[in-house]
Design an enzyme around this catalytic site. Sequence first.
Site, short mmCIF file in Angstrom:
data_model
loop_
_atom_site.label_atom_id
_atom_site.label_comp_id
_atom_site.label_asym_id
_atom_site.label_seq_id
_atom_site.Cartn_x
_atom_site.Cartn_y
_atom_site.Cartn_z
N HIS A 13 0.81 -1.21 0.00
CA HIS A 13 0.00 0.00 0.00
C HIS A 13 0.85 1.27 0.00
O HIS A 13 0.34 2.36 -0.25
CB HIS A 13 -0.99 0.00 1.18
N ASP A 46 -0.20 -7.51 1.22
CA ASP A 46 0.29 -6.15 1.42
C ASP A 46 1.81 -6.09 1.54
O ASP A 46 2.36 -5.46 2.44
CB ASP A 46 -0.35 -5.52 2.65
N SER A 99 4.76 2.43 8.06
CA SER A 99 4.38 1.29 7.22
C SER A 99 5.56 0.80 6.40
O SER A 99 6.22 1.57 5.70
CB SER A 99 3.25 1.69 6.28
N GLY A 114 -8.68 -21.89 -6.09
CA GLY A 114 -9.83 -21.79 -6.97
C GLY A 114 -11.10 -22.24 -6.30
O GLY A 114 -11.98 -22.83 -6.92
#
Length: 475
Positions: free
Chosen positions: A114, A144, A229, A282
């Site tokens: 991010h 992330d 972050s 899947g």
Amino acid sequence: MKRFKVLIVMMMVLAMVGVFAFATDTTALSSPATAPYGYLNPNIESPVITVAKAVSPAVVRIVATQTIATSNPLDPFFRQFFGVTPPPSQQQQIADLGSGIIFNSEGYVVTNYHVVGNAQTVEVTLLSGKTYTGKVIGGDPTNDLAVVKIEAPAGTSFPTAVLGNSNDLEVGEYVVAIGNPFGLDYTVTSGIVSAINRKVPKPNASGTGYTGYYYNMIQTDAPINPGNSGGPLVDIHGRVIGINTAIISSSQGQGIGFAIPIDTVKTLINRLIQGKGPGYLGIQITDLTPALAQNLGIKIDSGALVVSVYPDSGAAQAGLKIKDVIVEANGIKITGADKLVSVISEYAPGDTVSLKVYRNGQYMTFNVKLSSETVFQNTNVYNANGFTVANITSTYVNQYSIPSNVTGVVVTSVTPNSNANMAGLEVGDVITSLNNQQITSVQDFQKVYESIPSGGTLTMVVYSQGMEMLTIFSK
């Protein structure tokens, strides 16, 4: 006369006692104050100092810049009625500030997706103040995480951090967070590990809500703020045990931050360097609860319950079916959906994962070759909020006894306790109309469904068990 002499002697004695007392009091007043406590623990240095000195050279400041088009400020009705020509859209540069940690001397940096995922340019600054251009070479929005390569002359060697082991982490361990909160470069904070294996809502790109979750996160009370972050969470021995990622907003609580476990990071680094995304089974899954197990006649009460299998996925080709319960993945016990997502996210498309599955009272093993995310882009299937629909095929006609004159999309899965489930939508139902729009294919359904805002009302005409009925619930 004798009495007079005695009186004089007594007066002299009292005078001497008074003088002595005065002298004693004067001595007490004039004596120096109690000695100060001095310089304590002269041979002891805070371990945080040692950690900060060792790790900080490998921590980088990241500025990720992108250019966006600003919207036209004029109200469309104002333009229409007053004939004002709108100015052309303007370009605006925005910068995201974050941190990162160098894990390879050639200049490979791990940070949060991010921070750099949408960046057009990346600037990386070292503790020395030297700045380099960075290039995002791999990113994984699901976990992330992203890898940035520092662009430097060949042969340049960068300081690196030691990556530790988060599997052995215990609540109560001392930790240190290093980063650049609010642009305050190389800020060091400390605290403890408050909890492990946390499930944390993941903010969406606009910051107005949430999209999915972070899994198995480390919770810490070491202060983490915007700009931290991507920076490291380090144990007291100087080993990186997490990547600082998320915080609870100040309106919700204080001293609550989260980091991605470093063991997850280590398993993803190689495929991120190669530019590969995560692999997918899947399937859609949910937690198998005791109540669900009882309703479905399943004799175990924990695991990941398969509620949908995507056509042509690795899971479909391996033979997985709805109502299967996955209890192990590559030898790791699966107690619920979160655990399975966490385990599978560490593998790349093309990797094979061995699944232990409970089906009809027996345990079976399936080797599933993981698919890429394109498995979810099947135009014959659409995943709505709480249920999945597909185009009607001969297989579905036979399986659910769908008459030839009924057209629409067939419901192939319904998530337990979802709005669709509570409204009575069932697997095998055929949706023939949605919000007064006739439905003949998945494409029709998707177009109408996506035009309805989140929280809006879905009004469906559903063919179910030989009759039509109206089904209404919130999106």
